[in-house]
Design a protein around this motif. Structure first.
Motif, PDB file in Angstrom:
ATOM      1  N   VAL A 148     -10.316 -45.310  44.680  1.00 50.20           N
ATOM      2  CA  VAL A 148     -10.361 -45.781  43.304  1.00 50.20           C
ATOM      3  C   VAL A 148     -11.317 -46.967  43.210  1.00 50.20           C
ATOM      4  O   VAL A 148     -11.471 -47.730  44.168  1.00 50.20           O
ATOM      5  N   GLY A 149     -11.917 -47.150  42.048  1.00 51.08           N
ATOM      6  CA  GLY A 149     -12.868 -48.233  41.850  1.00 51.08           C
ATOM      7  C   GLY A 149     -12.239 -49.563  41.517  1.00 51.08           C
ATOM      8  O   GLY A 149     -12.861 -50.413  40.868  1.00 51.08           O
ATOM      9  N   ALA A 150     -11.012 -49.777  41.933  1.00 49.66           N
ATOM     10  CA  ALA A 150     -10.330 -51.062  41.758  1.00 49.66           C
ATOM     11  C   ALA A 150      -9.112 -51.064  42.657  1.00 49.66           C
ATOM     12  O   ALA A 150      -8.607 -49.998  43.038  1.00 49.66           O
ATOM     13  N   ASN A 151      -8.638 -52.250  42.987  1.00 46.84           N
ATOM     14  CA  ASN A 151      -7.411 -52.340  43.763  1.00 46.84           C
ATOM     15  C   ASN A 151      -6.225 -51.959  42.878  1.00 46.84           C
ATOM     16  O   ASN A 151      -6.182 -52.289  41.692  1.00 46.84           O
ATOM     17  N   ILE A 152      -5.270 -51.233  43.448  1.00 44.31           N
ATOM     18  CA  ILE A 152      -4.080 -50.812  42.710  1.00 44.31           C
ATOM     19  C   ILE A 152      -2.895 -51.596  43.269  1.00 44.31           C
ATOM     20  O   ILE A 152      -2.429 -51.326  44.378  1.00 44.31           O
ATOM     21  N   PRO A 153      -2.390 -52.589  42.538  1.00 39.44           N
ATOM     22  CA  PRO A 153      -1.302 -53.411  43.067  1.00 39.44           C
ATOM     23  C   PRO A 153      -0.098 -52.613  43.552  1.00 39.44           C
ATOM     24  O   PRO A 153       0.495 -52.937  44.579  1.00 39.44           O
ATOM     25  N   THR A 187       1.960 -50.223  37.060  1.00 37.29           N
ATOM     26  CA  THR A 187       1.798 -51.561  36.470  1.00 37.29           C
ATOM     27  C   THR A 187       0.354 -51.952  36.237  1.00 37.29           C
ATOM     28  O   THR A 187       0.073 -53.075  35.817  1.00 37.29           O
ATOM     29  N   GLY A 188      -0.582 -51.038  36.514  1.00 34.63           N
ATOM     30  CA  GLY A 188      -1.974 -51.331  36.204  1.00 34.63           C
ATOM     31  C   GLY A 188      -2.857 -51.404  37.428  1.00 34.63           C
ATOM     32  O   GLY A 188      -2.389 -51.470  38.563  1.00 34.63           O
ATOM     33  N   ALA A 189      -4.165 -51.403  37.186  1.00 42.54           N
ATOM     34  CA  ALA A 189      -5.171 -51.572  38.224  1.00 42.54           C
ATOM     35  C   ALA A 189      -5.853 -52.919  38.018  1.00 42.54           C
ATOM     36  O   ALA A 189      -5.883 -53.459  36.906  1.00 42.54           O
ATOM     37  N   ALA A 190      -6.387 -53.454  39.090  1.00 44.43           N
ATOM     38  CA  ALA A 190      -7.059 -54.742  39.000  1.00 44.43           C
ATOM     39  C   ALA A 190      -8.168 -54.700  37.953  1.00 44.43           C
ATOM     40  O   ALA A 190      -8.932 -53.743  37.876  1.00 44.43           O
ATOM     41  N   ARG A 191      -8.237 -55.744  37.122  1.00 43.89           N
ATOM     42  CA  ARG A 191      -9.255 -55.928  36.109  1.00 43.89           C
ATOM     43  C   ARG A 191      -9.151 -54.899  34.973  1.00 43.89           C
ATOM     44  O   ARG A 191     -10.080 -54.744  34.203  1.00 43.89           O
ATOM     45  N   ARG A 192      -8.021 -54.222  34.853  1.00 44.85           N
ATOM     46  CA  ARG A 192      -7.802 -53.335  33.720  1.00 44.85           C
ATOM     47  C   ARG A 192      -6.620 -53.905  32.933  1.00 44.85           C
ATOM     48  O   ARG A 192      -5.471 -53.664  33.249  1.00 44.85           O
ATOM     49  N   PHE A 193      -6.938 -54.748  31.935  1.00 41.34           N
ATOM     50  CA  PHE A 193      -5.954 -55.517  31.188  1.00 41.34           C
ATOM     51  C   PHE A 193      -4.958 -56.165  32.155  1.00 41.34           C
ATOM     52  O   PHE A 193      -3.746 -56.036  32.018  1.00 41.34           O
ATOM     53  N   VAL A 220       1.812 -50.253  30.843  1.00 41.32           N
ATOM     54  CA  VAL A 220       0.456 -50.734  30.538  1.00 41.32           C
ATOM     55  C   VAL A 220       0.174 -50.482  29.055  1.00 41.32           C
ATOM     56  O   VAL A 220       0.559 -49.454  28.512  1.00 41.32           O
ATOM     57  N   PRO A 221      -0.505 -51.428  28.387  1.00 42.89           N
ATOM     58  CA  PRO A 221      -0.626 -51.358  26.931  1.00 42.89           C
ATOM     59  C   PRO A 221      -1.757 -50.472  26.445  1.00 42.89           C
ATOM     60  O   PRO A 221      -2.718 -50.208  27.161  1.00 42.89           O
ATOM     61  N   GLY A 222      -1.626 -50.049  25.200  1.00 41.44           N
ATOM     62  CA  GLY A 222      -2.746 -49.416  24.522  1.00 41.44           C
ATOM     63  C   GLY A 222      -2.660 -47.907  24.417  1.00 41.44           C
ATOM     64  O   GLY A 222      -2.176 -47.223  25.319  1.00 41.44           O
ATOM     65  N   GLN A 223      -3.170 -47.393  23.292  1.00 37.55           N
ATOM     66  CA  GLN A 223      -3.221 -45.954  23.071  1.00 37.55           C
ATOM     67  C   GLN A 223      -4.097 -45.272  24.108  1.00 37.55           C
ATOM     68  O   GLN A 223      -3.827 -44.138  24.517  1.00 37.55           O
ATOM     69  N   LEU A 258      -3.501 -44.048  37.973  1.00 38.65           N
ATOM     70  CA  LEU A 258      -2.262 -43.424  37.504  1.00 38.65           C
ATOM     71  C   LEU A 258      -1.959 -42.141  38.281  1.00 38.65           C
ATOM     72  O   LEU A 258      -0.812 -41.892  38.668  1.00 38.65           O
ATOM     73  N   THR A 259      -2.995 -41.333  38.508  1.00 42.51           N
ATOM     74  CA  THR A 259      -2.804 -40.051  39.201  1.00 42.51           C
ATOM     75  C   THR A 259      -2.390 -40.273  40.648  1.00 42.51           C
ATOM     76  O   THR A 259      -1.445 -39.623  41.142  1.00 42.51           O
ATOM     77  N   ALA A 260      -3.072 -41.178  41.340  1.00 43.07           N
ATOM     78  CA  ALA A 260      -2.721 -41.460  42.738  1.00 43.07           C
ATOM     79  C   ALA A 260      -1.324 -42.060  42.834  1.00 43.07           C
ATOM     80  O   ALA A 260      -0.520 -41.685  43.708  1.00 43.07           O
ATOM     81  N   HIS A 261      -1.026 -43.007  41.947  1.00 43.58           N
ATOM     82  CA  HIS A 261       0.308 -43.634  41.934  1.00 43.58           C
ATOM     83  C   HIS A 261       1.399 -42.589  41.697  1.00 43.58           C
ATOM     84  O   HIS A 261       2.428 -42.583  42.383  1.00 43.58           O
ATOM     85  N   MET A 262       1.170 -41.699  40.730  1.00 43.18           N
ATOM     86  CA  MET A 262       2.161 -40.666  40.418  1.00 43.18           C
ATOM     87  C   MET A 262       2.413 -39.757  41.621  1.00 43.18           C
ATOM     88  O   MET A 262       3.569 -39.518  42.007  1.00 43.18           O
ATOM     89  N   LEU A 263       1.333 -39.254  42.223  1.00 40.75           N
ATOM     90  CA  LEU A 263       1.501 -38.328  43.345  1.00 40.75           C
ATOM     91  C   LEU A 263       2.169 -39.004  44.538  1.00 40.75           C
ATOM     92  O   LEU A 263       3.017 -38.411  45.215  1.00 40.75           O
ATOM     93  N   LYS A 264       1.799 -40.262  44.776  1.00 45.16           N
ATOM     94  CA  LYS A 264       2.424 -40.959  45.904  1.00 45.16           C
ATOM     95  C   LYS A 264       3.894 -41.260  45.623  1.00 45.16           C
ATOM     96  O   LYS A 264       4.746 -41.158  46.516  1.00 45.16           O
ATOM     97  N   SER A 265       4.207 -41.599  44.366  1.00 42.87           N
ATOM     98  CA  SER A 265       5.583 -41.941  44.007  1.00 42.87           C
ATOM     99  C   SER A 265       6.520 -40.750  44.139  1.00 42.87           C
ATOM    100  O   SER A 265       7.717 -40.928  44.424  1.00 42.87           O
ATOM    101  N   VAL A 266       6.007 -39.541  43.939  1.00 41.02           N
ATOM    102  CA  VAL A 266       6.862 -38.349  44.046  1.00 41.02           C
ATOM    103  C   VAL A 266       6.847 -37.763  45.459  1.00 41.02           C
ATOM    104  O   VAL A 266       7.409 -36.691  45.692  1.00 41.02           O
ATOM    105  N   GLY A 267       6.195 -38.454  46.391  1.00 40.31           N
ATOM    106  CA  GLY A 267       6.223 -38.022  47.782  1.00 40.31           C
ATOM    107  C   GLY A 267       5.142 -37.058  48.202  1.00 40.31           C
ATOM    108  O   GLY A 267       5.229 -36.461  49.282  1.00 40.31           O
ATOM    109  N   ALA A 268       4.089 -36.920  47.378  1.00 38.74           N
ATOM    110  CA  ALA A 268       3.015 -35.977  47.716  1.00 38.74           C
ATOM    111  C   ALA A 268       2.044 -36.536  48.757  1.00 38.74           C
ATOM    112  O   ALA A 268       1.216 -35.788  49.282  1.00 38.74           O
ATOM    113  N   VAL A 269       2.098 -37.818  49.042  1.00 37.04           N
ATOM    114  CA  VAL A 269       1.288 -38.509  50.063  1.00 37.04           C
ATOM    115  C   VAL A 269      -0.205 -38.165  49.921  1.00 37.04           C
ATOM    116  O   VAL A 269      -0.821 -37.629  50.847  1.00 37.04           O
ATOM    117  N   PRO A 270      -0.808 -38.460  48.769  1.00 36.38           N
ATOM    118  CA  PRO A 270      -2.215 -38.103  48.579  1.00 36.38           C
ATOM    119  C   PRO A 270      -3.159 -39.065  49.298  1.00 36.38           C
ATOM    120  O   PRO A 270      -2.804 -40.206  49.596  1.00 36.38           O
TER     121      PRO A 270
END
Length: 465
Positions: free
Chosen positions: A146-151, A321-327, A287-290, A130-142
């Motif tokens: 991560v311990g899973a593939n991020i679609p 939209t989620g990370a691989a193997r996380r729901f 993504v679901p869940g509290q 979530l953190t990497a996706h957020m920073l990249k989406s706002v143009g921070a180019v981080p």
């Protein structure tokens, strides 16, 4: 980053990575390739991730042999590589520099303005994503690992040209103490990996030691809803007045307070988040869940600290939209939806099944669970049984041993006989048949566990078809 690339090349030379098919080591390999290093690697099996490394120019071998080292100067190993492995023994004989995966990753972090390390007994992969996706989406180019593939990002590791490096920090073997973070998120602290730590107290102390790595004016972000993480925040506020400590959660005393968690008609999940005086916003997720609302609140705290506009950060988080193997949604057949989740600790299983129950709605929830490690099963079989009782039916596979030898008297039956709903232990093919026999249109099937149960999702869909 060109200066750092030159420094890294001078420091490490040619790098050979053992266990390169694993998600952690492959992330280091990708980052080193991004830096322009000469990279080779090997693994016991030819895994799909290795094709991508070959395409990037890495020299990849299937199976371990001394000659695979070639003219390497540095060897990076995963935790499962031990003396007796022919490549490891050859590296020792030659006197090569040998780094643990975490040390290799730390080398790629240097040169960044701000290192964000995300740790916790569970939730760290999704929170890092979530953190990497957020920073990249706002143009921070981080940069990120991560311990899973991020679609949404197309990879699990990438070298960016911004100042931030976002990394998942694995506590399982205390290797997160090799990092030098400027910002730390701790999602929770619970007893786990007792094969390494021995006691719950040792686990908690490792997180204290980790937080102590923060520099003056470093930022520690802890979940107020988790007793272990909340206690860590309290301890660090008392012992390190030079740190900034923030908390998040549904607790009234959290600095960033969540409330009114709800499932929306469009399948999304939302909550109100507020802090300070007058700051109130809606956190709306795909993504679901509290538990994911909590993870997003932690990521949002990083964004705010980085100076990202709050509305921009919220919009970016809404697009995750989620990370691989996380729901992870695997597909639908004959009106039955199949999801896969990496949960392998009772708290994780509880959170995953609560999310599955919401997704099932009026339908039934069928869980195919594979316990991971004999030691973890011995420690937590009662808690696993309690968590799995949230389902309507439970089917168990035998324990996935990973790095362990069997423990006498420890088997999946320990869990099955204590589950409060129908529960049976089967071999994989029989398990698939049993689950499909019980599933009806409108139901949800979840494959759950950190082992090879993940590969049964496709078989379930085929059988349903």
């Amino acid at each position: 980053m060109s200066k750092r690339a030159d420094e890294l090349n001078a420091e490490l030379g040619k790098v050979h990575l053992m266990g390169v098919g694993g998600v952690g080591v492959s992330a280091v390999a990708r980052l080193m390739l991004d830096y322009g290093l000469s990279v080779s690697g090997s693994d016991a099996k030819d895994l799909p991730v290795m094709d991508g490394l070959r395409e990037r120019g890495a020299r990849i071998h299937v199976g371990y042999a001394p000659e695979n080292l070639g003219d390497a100067d540095t060897v990076v190993i995963s935790s499962i590589i031990k003396p007796g492995n022919p490549e490891y023994d050859e590296a020792v004989r030659r006197g090569l520099r040998i780094l643990h995966r975490s040390q290799g990753l730390e080398a790629t972090m240097r040169g960044h303005d701000r290192v964000v390390a995300i740790a916790g007994t569970h939730g760290k992969t999704t929170t890092t994503s979530l953190t990497a996706h957020m920073l990249k989406s706002v143009g921070a180019v981080p940069s990120f690992a991560v311990g899973a593939n991020i679609p949404s990002l197309g990879t699990n590791a990438e070298l960016g040209n911004g100042g931030y490096f976002v990394a998942e920090a694995d506590e399982s073997d205390a290797s997160f103490l090799n990092y030098r973070p400027d910002v730390i998120i701790v999602t929770n602290v619970e007893a786990d990996h007792l094969d390494h730590y021995g006691t719950a107290e040792a686990v908690h102390q490792a997180f204290v030691d980790f937080a102590q790595l923060l520099p003056e004016d470093g930022l520690l972000i802890c979940c107020a809803d988790d007793p272990g993480a909340n206690e860590l925040a309290h301890k660090m506020r008392q012992s390190r007045s030079d740190l900034r400590v923030q908390t998040y959660g549904f607790s009234d005393h959290a600095d960033r307070r969540l409330s009114d968690a709800r499932a929306l008609d469009n399948g999304r999940f939302a909550a109100t988040i507020e802090w300070g005086s007058g700051q109130e916003h809606i956190l709306n997720l795909a993504v679901p869940g509290q538990h994911n609302l909590l993870n997003a609140a932690a990521a949002l705290s990083v964004g705010i600290d980085a100076g990202v506009d709050v509305d921009d950060a919220l919009e970016a988080l809404a697009g995750f939209t989620g990370a691989a193997r996380r729901f992870e949604f695997k597909g639908e057949a004959d009106g039955v939806r199949v999801y896969d989740d990496y949960a392998h600790h009772p708290t994780e299983v509880t959170a995953a099944l609560k999310a599955g129950r919401v997704m099932a709605g009026e339908g039934k929830l069928h869980v195919l669970f594979q316990p991971h490690l004999f030691s973890r099963t011995k420690e937590f079989y009662r808690q696993f049984a309690s968590a799995l009782s949230l389902a309507d039916t439970v089917t168990l596979l035998e324990i996935y041993p990973a790095r362990e030898e069997p423990i006498e008297g420890v088997a999946s039956e320990l869990i099955a006989e204590r589950v409060e709903v129908p529960a049976h232990v089967f071999a994989p093919e029989a398990a698939v048949a049993h689950v499909v026999e019980n599933a009806e249109p409108g139901d949800v099937i979840m494959t759950v566990g950190a082992g090879d149960v993940t590969y049964l999702g496709g078989r379930l869909l085929d059988a349903l078809s």
